[in-house]
Design a protein around this motif. Structure first.
Motif, PDB file in Angstrom:
ATOM      1  N   TRP A  44      41.713 -15.604   0.485  1.00  0.00           N
ATOM      2  CA  TRP A  44      40.729 -16.769   1.236  1.00  0.00           C
ATOM      3  C   TRP A  44      39.783 -16.967   0.282  1.00  0.00           C
ATOM      4  O   TRP A  44      39.181 -15.839  -0.649  1.00  0.00           O
ATOM      5  N   SER A  45      38.694 -17.915   0.602  1.00  0.00           N
ATOM      6  CA  SER A  45      37.508 -18.118  -0.195  1.00  0.00           C
ATOM      7  C   SER A  45      36.672 -16.930  -0.071  1.00  0.00           C
ATOM      8  O   SER A  45      36.369 -16.388   0.895  1.00  0.00           O
ATOM      9  N   GLY A  48      37.208 -12.782  -3.858  1.00  0.00           N
ATOM     10  CA  GLY A  48      37.007 -11.917  -5.288  1.00  0.00           C
ATOM     11  C   GLY A  48      37.990 -12.586  -6.440  1.00  0.00           C
ATOM     12  O   GLY A  48      37.929 -12.045  -7.356  1.00  0.00           O
TER      13      GLY A  48
HETATM   14  N1  LIG Z   1      27.515 -14.856  -9.995  1.00  0.00           N
HETATM   15  C1  LIG Z   1      27.529 -14.488  -8.535  1.00  0.00           C
HETATM   16  N2  LIG Z   1      26.275 -14.021  -8.054  1.00  0.00           N
HETATM   17  C2  LIG Z   1      26.193 -13.331  -6.758  1.00  0.00           C
HETATM   18  N3  LIG Z   1      27.368 -13.303  -6.031  1.00  0.00           N
HETATM   19  C3  LIG Z   1      28.669 -13.765  -6.568  1.00  0.00           C
HETATM   20  C4  LIG Z   1      28.701 -14.298  -7.876  1.00  0.00           C
HETATM   21  N4  LIG Z   1      29.774 -14.569  -7.978  1.00  0.00           N
HETATM   22  C5  LIG Z   1      30.484 -14.224  -6.943  1.00  0.00           C
HETATM   23  N5  LIG Z   1      29.978 -13.824  -5.813  1.00  0.00           N
HETATM   24  C6  LIG Z   1      30.080 -13.454  -4.388  1.00  0.00           C
HETATM   25  O1  LIG Z   1      31.477 -12.553  -4.831  1.00  0.00           O
HETATM   26  C7  LIG Z   1      32.196 -12.631  -3.732  1.00  0.00           C
HETATM   27  C8  LIG Z   1      33.621 -13.180  -4.533  1.00  0.00           C
HETATM   28  O2  LIG Z   1      33.395 -14.561  -4.939  1.00  0.00           O
HETATM   29  P1  LIG Z   1      34.603 -15.244  -5.801  1.00  0.00           P
HETATM   30  O3  LIG Z   1      35.198 -13.972  -6.985  1.00  0.00           O
HETATM   31  O4  LIG Z   1      34.034 -16.373  -6.159  1.00  0.00           O
HETATM   32  O5  LIG Z   1      35.612 -15.284  -4.636  1.00  0.00           O
HETATM   33  P2  LIG Z   1      36.808 -16.302  -4.742  1.00  0.00           P
HETATM   34  O6  LIG Z   1      37.358 -17.075  -5.991  1.00  0.00           O
HETATM   35  O7  LIG Z   1      38.065 -15.575  -3.783  1.00  0.00           O
HETATM   36  O8  LIG Z   1      36.318 -17.413  -3.557  1.00  0.00           O
HETATM   37  C9  LIG Z   1      31.628 -13.791  -2.881  1.00  0.00           C
HETATM   38  O9  LIG Z   1      30.994 -13.168  -1.987  1.00  0.00           O
HETATM   39  C10 LIG Z   1      30.570 -14.413  -3.567  1.00  0.00           C
HETATM   40  O10 LIG Z   1      29.517 -15.089  -2.977  1.00  0.00           O
END
Ligand SMILES: Nc1ncnc2c1ncn2[C@@H]1O[C@H](COP(=O)(O)OP(=O)(O)O)[C@@H](O)[C@H]1O
Ligand SMILES: [Mg+2]
Length: 357
Positions: A44-45, A48
């Protein structure tokens, strides 16, 4: 498994927060990805997925543990090593990320220009790539005049320009309609089969994984909670999060109002019979459904369920109404459960029927 082309060892990525402990987007992942397959990363969103996959091309570096790609430890690379790595790992995105001021050919050739290819060599390579993705006719068109599916094919051609060993696709079909999604997925499969490129696909849709992936990695809260061959993981999901993904798609056991309606229409005993799965043989289960009830003088009616293909093998479940003398029905259920998993649909969880010995 062959030597993994991608290897995560205790890989962790924590993002600092303005205050508090920060967000651990990827949390101690140990995972090997073998060369040459298509791996789906599903979750899910916020699970990670993007952060995990961005560690493969060193857009993110682990804050603990290591990521090894094509023999290189990403956190130990020089500028030059980093450039070499990025040349070996192509990436496509949900929003395509095309340059609007350049034509299709200009977009596809852009990474080659950056890499210092001559105009003549670029022209030849771009023509080859556009032919591969079926866009030769549109070489001179600007992105604004392309459909979503065409834009993504440009994205794929551009990502393949430097002949990467690995292609990463982050929600590459999430902005596309179902028909276009199928076309783009078919193209990704061709990239894998014809060019031998290792493909890693991020998605939140189980259908994407079912359509093209060999293996699947399920993520939740930064962790890999389940992984393995698509058929094994999806036909018998162990983790509740994985179950939520396959639910509905596998036309699971009826519950709630569906079950109430079935009960109202079908007063006999309802049992759900698994077709396929890692520990049962689909053909054996199908044969048993056809043969066993009659052998016990029991009338059997299929009232719910379905069978679909997952990784080119049948899987699903069928709910039967069994009518007849209660002892005969019980004997029939006992015999069915010697061939496959049999459950009694209930309002909440299913009750497993153990085969009698
Ligand atoms: N550059 C960033 N700075 C701060 N938090 C981040 C950053 N990138 C991702 N996150 C946080 O890390 C978690 C995982 O994000 P992400 O890898 O984008 O998940 P997904 O792709 O599964 O939706 C989320 O809580 C997101 O808010
Ligand atoms: Mg993401």
């Amino acid at each position: 498994m062959n030597t993994p082309v991608i290897s995560f060892a205790g890989a962790t990525r924590t993002f600092p927060a303005r205050r508090g402990p920060g967000v651990t987007a990827v949390d101690g992942v140990d995972l090997d990805i073998a060369e040459g397959g298509i791996t789906g990363v599903i979750g899910w969103s916020g699970a990670g997925k993007s952060t995990l996959v961005r560690m493969i091309n060193a857009l993110e570096l682990p804050t603990a543990g290591t990521v090894t790609v094509s023999g290189r430890v990403t956190s130990a690379l020089s500028e030059r090593g980093l450039r070499e790595l990025r040349g070996e790992v192509g990436m496509i995105f949900q929003q395509f990320a095309l340059l609007n001021s350049r034509t299709v050919a200009g977009n596809v050739g852009y990474p080659l220009k950056v890499a210092g290819w001559s105009r003549e060599a670029r022209r030849e390579r771009v023509a080859e790539l556009l032919e591969f993705v079926g866009l030769s006719e549109l070489a001179g068109r600007y992105p604004a005049r392309l459909s979503g599916g065409q834009k993504q094919r440009v994205g794929i051609a551009r990502a393949l320009a430097t002949s990467p060993r690995i292609l990463l696709a982050d929600e590459a079909t999430s902005a596309l309609d179902p028909e276009t999604t199928r076309e783009v997925l078919a193209l990704l499969r061709r990239v894998n089969r014809e060019l031998g490129t290792t493909v890693v696909v991020i998605t939140h849709e189980m259908e994407v994984v079912a359509a093209i992936c060999d293996r699947v990695v399920v993520m939740e809260q930064g962790r890999v909670i389940e992984h393995g061959p698509v058929y094994d993981v999806f036909s018998a999901p162990e983790h509740p999060a994985t179950r939520r993904f396959v639910h509905g798609v596998l036309q699971d056991v009826p519950s709630g109002e569906t079950l109430d309606r079935l009960r109202a229409r079908h007063p006999g005993r309802l049992v759900t019979v698994a077709i396929g799965g890692p520990d049962t043989d689909a053909a054996d289960a199908q044969a048993a459904i056809s043969r066993v009830p009659a052998a016990h003088g029991v009338r059997s009616t299929i009232v719910h369920g379905g069978i679909r293909e997952l990784a080119q093998r049948p899987v699903g479940s069928l709910t039967l109404e069994l009518d007849g003398d209660p002892d005969a029905v019980q004997a029939c259920v006992d015999e069915l459960s010697r061939h496959t998993r049999v459950t009694e649909p209930t309002a909440a969880e299913q009750t497993h029927v153990e085969p009698s010995r």
